[in-house]
Design a protein around this motif. Structure first.
Motif, PDB file in Angstrom:
ATOM      1  N   SER A  97      44.778  14.893  81.822  1.00  0.00           N
ATOM      2  CA  SER A  97      43.660  15.791  82.085  1.00  0.00           C
ATOM      3  C   SER A  97      43.555  16.847  80.981  1.00  0.00           C
ATOM      4  CB  SER A  97      43.862  16.450  83.458  1.00  0.00           C
ATOM      5  OG  SER A  97      42.694  17.127  83.847  1.00  0.00           O
ATOM      6  N   ASN A  98      42.658  17.799  81.194  1.00  0.00           N
ATOM      7  CA  ASN A  98      42.459  18.878  80.223  1.00  0.00           C
ATOM      8  C   ASN A  98      43.067  20.164  80.766  1.00  0.00           C
ATOM      9  OD1 ASN A  98      41.519  20.971  78.662  1.00  0.00           O
ATOM     10  ND2 ASN A  98      39.357  20.634  79.118  1.00  0.00           N
ATOM     11  N   TYR A  99      44.080  20.678  80.088  1.00  0.00           N
ATOM     12  CA  TYR A  99      44.726  21.928  80.499  1.00  0.00           C
ATOM     13  C   TYR A  99      44.644  22.965  79.389  1.00  0.00           C
ATOM     14  CZ  TYR A  99      46.989  19.117  84.199  1.00  0.00           C
ATOM     15  OH  TYR A  99      47.250  18.321  85.270  1.00  0.00           O
ATOM     16  N   ARG A 100      43.588  22.881  78.568  1.00  0.00           N
ATOM     17  CA  ARG A 100      43.542  23.791  77.415  1.00  0.00           C
ATOM     18  C   ARG A 100      43.238  25.238  77.811  1.00  0.00           C
ATOM     19  NH1 ARG A 100      40.583  19.481  75.188  1.00  0.00           N
ATOM     20  NH2 ARG A 100      38.700  20.603  75.786  1.00  0.00           N
ATOM     21  N   LEU A 101      43.779  26.131  77.019  1.00  0.00           N
ATOM     22  CA  LEU A 101      43.549  27.569  77.195  1.00  0.00           C
ATOM     23  C   LEU A 101      42.331  27.960  76.350  1.00  0.00           C
ATOM     24  CD1 LEU A 101      45.152  29.925  78.535  1.00  0.00           C
ATOM     25  CD2 LEU A 101      46.204  30.319  76.314  1.00  0.00           C
ATOM     26  N   SER A 102      41.561  28.957  76.796  1.00  0.00           N
ATOM     27  CA  SER A 102      40.378  29.366  76.016  1.00  0.00           C
ATOM     28  C   SER A 102      40.772  30.389  74.950  1.00  0.00           C
ATOM     29  CB  SER A 102      39.311  29.959  76.931  1.00  0.00           C
ATOM     30  OG  SER A 102      39.550  31.343  77.095  1.00  0.00           O
ATOM     31  N   GLU A 103      39.891  30.567  74.001  1.00  0.00           N
ATOM     32  CA  GLU A 103      40.130  31.547  72.935  1.00  0.00           C
ATOM     33  C   GLU A 103      40.175  32.979  73.469  1.00  0.00           C
ATOM     34  OE1 GLU A 103      41.448  29.778  70.238  1.00  0.00           O
ATOM     35  OE2 GLU A 103      40.236  31.069  68.946  1.00  0.00           O
ATOM     36  N   TRP A 104      39.438  33.232  74.585  1.00  0.00           N
ATOM     37  CA  TRP A 104      39.481  34.591  75.176  1.00  0.00           C
ATOM     38  C   TRP A 104      40.922  34.952  75.523  1.00  0.00           C
ATOM     39  CZ3 TRP A 104      34.902  35.790  74.034  1.00  0.00           C
ATOM     40  CH2 TRP A 104      33.818  34.976  74.338  1.00  0.00           C
ATOM     41  N   ALA A 105      41.542  34.008  76.259  1.00  0.00           N
ATOM     42  CA  ALA A 105      42.915  34.271  76.696  1.00  0.00           C
ATOM     43  C   ALA A 105      43.843  34.359  75.489  1.00  0.00           C
ATOM     44  CB  ALA A 105      43.378  33.182  77.655  1.00  0.00           C
ATOM     45  N   GLY A 106      43.639  33.463  74.531  1.00  0.00           N
ATOM     46  CA  GLY A 106      44.487  33.470  73.325  1.00  0.00           C
ATOM     47  C   GLY A 106      44.426  34.818  72.623  1.00  0.00           C
ATOM     48  N   ALA A 107      43.215  35.373  72.498  1.00  0.00           N
ATOM     49  CA  ALA A 107      43.031  36.647  71.794  1.00  0.00           C
ATOM     50  C   ALA A 107      43.742  37.781  72.537  1.00  0.00           C
ATOM     51  CB  ALA A 107      41.541  36.942  71.661  1.00  0.00           C
ATOM     52  N   VAL A 108      43.566  37.821  73.858  1.00  0.00           N
ATOM     53  CA  VAL A 108      44.188  38.897  74.649  1.00  0.00           C
ATOM     54  C   VAL A 108      45.713  38.740  74.636  1.00  0.00           C
ATOM     55  CG1 VAL A 108      44.425  39.814  76.993  1.00  0.00           C
ATOM     56  CG2 VAL A 108      42.169  39.265  76.093  1.00  0.00           C
ATOM     57  N   LEU A 109      46.174  37.510  74.740  1.00  0.00           N
ATOM     58  CA  LEU A 109      47.619  37.271  74.785  1.00  0.00           C
ATOM     59  C   LEU A 109      48.304  37.702  73.487  1.00  0.00           C
ATOM     60  CD1 LEU A 109      47.650  33.906  76.736  1.00  0.00           C
ATOM     61  CD2 LEU A 109      48.778  36.030  77.440  1.00  0.00           C
ATOM     62  N   ARG A 110      47.617  37.553  72.366  1.00  0.00           N
ATOM     63  CA  ARG A 110      48.214  38.002  71.095  1.00  0.00           C
ATOM     64  C   ARG A 110      48.426  39.506  71.131  1.00  0.00           C
ATOM     65  NH1 ARG A 110      45.320  36.551  65.986  1.00  0.00           N
ATOM     66  NH2 ARG A 110      47.340  37.047  65.070  1.00  0.00           N
ATOM     67  N   ALA A 111      47.456  40.219  71.660  1.00  0.00           N
ATOM     68  CA  ALA A 111      47.595  41.683  71.756  1.00  0.00           C
ATOM     69  C   ALA A 111      48.697  42.047  72.744  1.00  0.00           C
ATOM     70  CB  ALA A 111      46.260  42.299  72.173  1.00  0.00           C
ATOM     71  N   GLN A 112      48.753  41.318  73.852  1.00  0.00           N
ATOM     72  CA  GLN A 112      49.772  41.595  74.870  1.00  0.00           C
ATOM     73  C   GLN A 112      51.183  41.356  74.327  1.00  0.00           C
ATOM     74  OE1 GLN A 112      49.399  41.915  78.808  1.00  0.00           O
ATOM     75  NE2 GLN A 112      47.951  43.270  77.809  1.00  0.00           N
ATOM     76  N   LEU A 113      51.313  40.297  73.542  1.00  0.00           N
ATOM     77  CA  LEU A 113      52.631  39.980  72.970  1.00  0.00           C
ATOM     78  C   LEU A 113      53.116  41.145  72.094  1.00  0.00           C
ATOM     79  CD1 LEU A 113      54.956  37.972  72.506  1.00  0.00           C
ATOM     80  CD2 LEU A 113      53.593  36.896  70.697  1.00  0.00           C
ATOM     81  N   GLY A 114      52.182  41.798  71.449  1.00  0.00           N
ATOM     82  CA  GLY A 114      52.521  42.937  70.594  1.00  0.00           C
ATOM     83  C   GLY A 114      53.110  44.108  71.367  1.00  0.00           C
TER      84      GLY A 114
END
Ligand SMILES: Cc1ncc(COP(=O)(O)O)c(C=O)c1O
Length: 403
Positions: A240-257
């Motif tokens: 199936s498709n379990y891909r993450l969206s770019e919205w989440a990717g962008a926020v997660l990068r900031a959160q990781l910081g």
């Protein structure tokens, strides 16, 4: 005369809330707007998810990261990547969020529950071998509340019996076992970025691994069976498709910081609280395991001793503290080995495969934790020292009223 408790209509000890969660500022805002303006809103065309995978994997000293929609999907993708199938067995803990067991059951595998240790509430490695049958394929330890499970012992057993180790690190971002970050200590490891987690994208998940083969398989299973280097409409497996969206990717990068600084604050406050709470007889923080280099402290775990609180239950104590304005309470209500949906699904799988029924495992420590365990949520540990003092004051206030 003792003060009237807030739960009985008295004045709460505090009305100021503990630090809110999630925490965000212009960093997340800028990242989101940039993702919007890039016009690339999905991972195959964008850069944010890809970069987050690299950054999160690097932070955990793992070679590969494969993002997915959530932590539940991450676990299921690993099992599917490993072809763990109907009737296979996965050894795991009954003291965890239901997604751990469900991931196995959703692929037709049977979770074999092994009891936990009273000192960590993590899988008791000494009990694992007795649970291994010829159907066993994997061990799925959970780093519960952010504290790493005994990975040395688990890996040794896994190697001896040729079992995979899939870490459920959904609560353990940045946790360190004997100098090694969790997630890629085993074969594959899964993290959740659901709203309450120490890094969040609202939803989201990632699989870490040091093995390129597993990374490719997980990527394929979460991308409709494609291959990274294959044609777009070439699908080599049922998936199936379990891909993450770019919205989440962008926020997660900031959160990781933010993670490292927040982890330090949690560690500092937990140490302070451990000292301060030692004065309250009847609340017992779990001992520090010297093998744990860093506990991610998604939840601060403690034992509650009802006899020190006039026989009131842990739930009553949690309700009383919450009324006083303290975010402390009970956790999972029952061992997963007794949860009706889990029990019924195991029975269904066994019946469909013509396997005889099995007695429920004996999990006395898990039962005890369900009855007497308390959690303080991670965001409370981001508060000030005065916020920690209020936890002690509230516990004392309730104790005075009850004994
Ligand atoms: C231990 C554990 N495993 C799995 C999950 C599932 O993650 P998600 O909610 O992102 O699906 C969670 C979190 O909710 C969890 O705490």
């Amino acid at each position: 005369m003792t003060e009237r408790l807030a739960i009985d209509g008295g004045e709460p000890l505090r009305r100021t809330p503990y630090p809110d969660w999630p925490q965000w500022d212009e960093r997340e805002e800028r990242a989101l707007v940039a993702a919007l303006q890039s016009g690339q809103w999905w991972a195959p065309g964008g850069t944010q998810v890809k970069r987050f995978e690299e950054e999160f994997a690097a932070y955990h000293d793992a070679r590969f990261g494969v993002t997915v929609t959530n932590g539940s999907a991450a676990l299921e993708v690993c099992l599917r990547a490993a072809n763990i199938d109907w009737g296979d067995e996965v050894i795991t803990t009954p003291y965890t969020f239901i997604a751990t067991a469900n991931s196995c059951l959703l692929v037709g595998a049977i979770p074999k529950f092994v009891d936990i240790l009273p000192n960590s509430w993590n899988l008791d490695p000494r009990q694992i071998e007795a649970a291994i049958t010829p159907r066993a394929r994997a061990i799925m330890p959970v780093h519960i509340a952010g504290e790493p499970a005994d990975m040395d012992a688990i890996l040794e057993i896994a190697r001896k019996h040729n079992l995979l180790v899939i870490e459920d690190a959904c609560q353990a971002h940045g946790a360190i076992w004997q100098g090694r970050k969790v997630g890629a200590i085993g074969d594959m490891g899964c993290f959740s970025f659901q709203a309450s987690k120490n890094i969040t994208g609202g939803e989201g998940g990632i699989i870490l691994t040091n093995d390129e083969g597993w990374a490719e398989k997980c990527w394929s299973v979460s991308n409709v069976g494609r291959q990274r280097k294959g044609e777009w409409y070439e699908h080599i497996r049922m998936a199936s498709n379990y891909r993450l969206s770019e919205w989440a990717g962008a926020v997660l990068r900031a959160q990781l910081g933010r993670l490292e600084e927040q982890a330090e604050t949690r560690t500092r406050n937990a140490a302070y609280l451990a000292e301060a709470l030692s004065e309250v007889k009847g609340l017992e923080l779990l001992p520090r395991d010297p093998h744990v280099t860093r506990n991610a402290l998604h939840l601060l775990k403690m034992w509650y001793h009802p006899e020190r609180f006039g026989g009131h239950t842990a739930r009553q104590f949690g309700d009383a503290l919450q009324a006083e304005g303290i975010p402390l309470g009970v956790g999972y209500p029952e061992p997963l080995s007794e949860a009706t949906v889990v029990v019924k699904r195991i029975e269904y799988i066994r019946t469909r495969l013509g396997l005889p029924a099995e007695p429920r495992p004996d999990v006395p420590v898990t039962k005890d934790v369900c009855a007497r365990g308390l959690w303080l949520r991670q965001n409370a540990l981001l508060g000030s020292q005065a916020d920690m003092d209020d936890i002690v004051r509230a516990a004392r206030k309730v104790q005075r009223a009850w004994v």
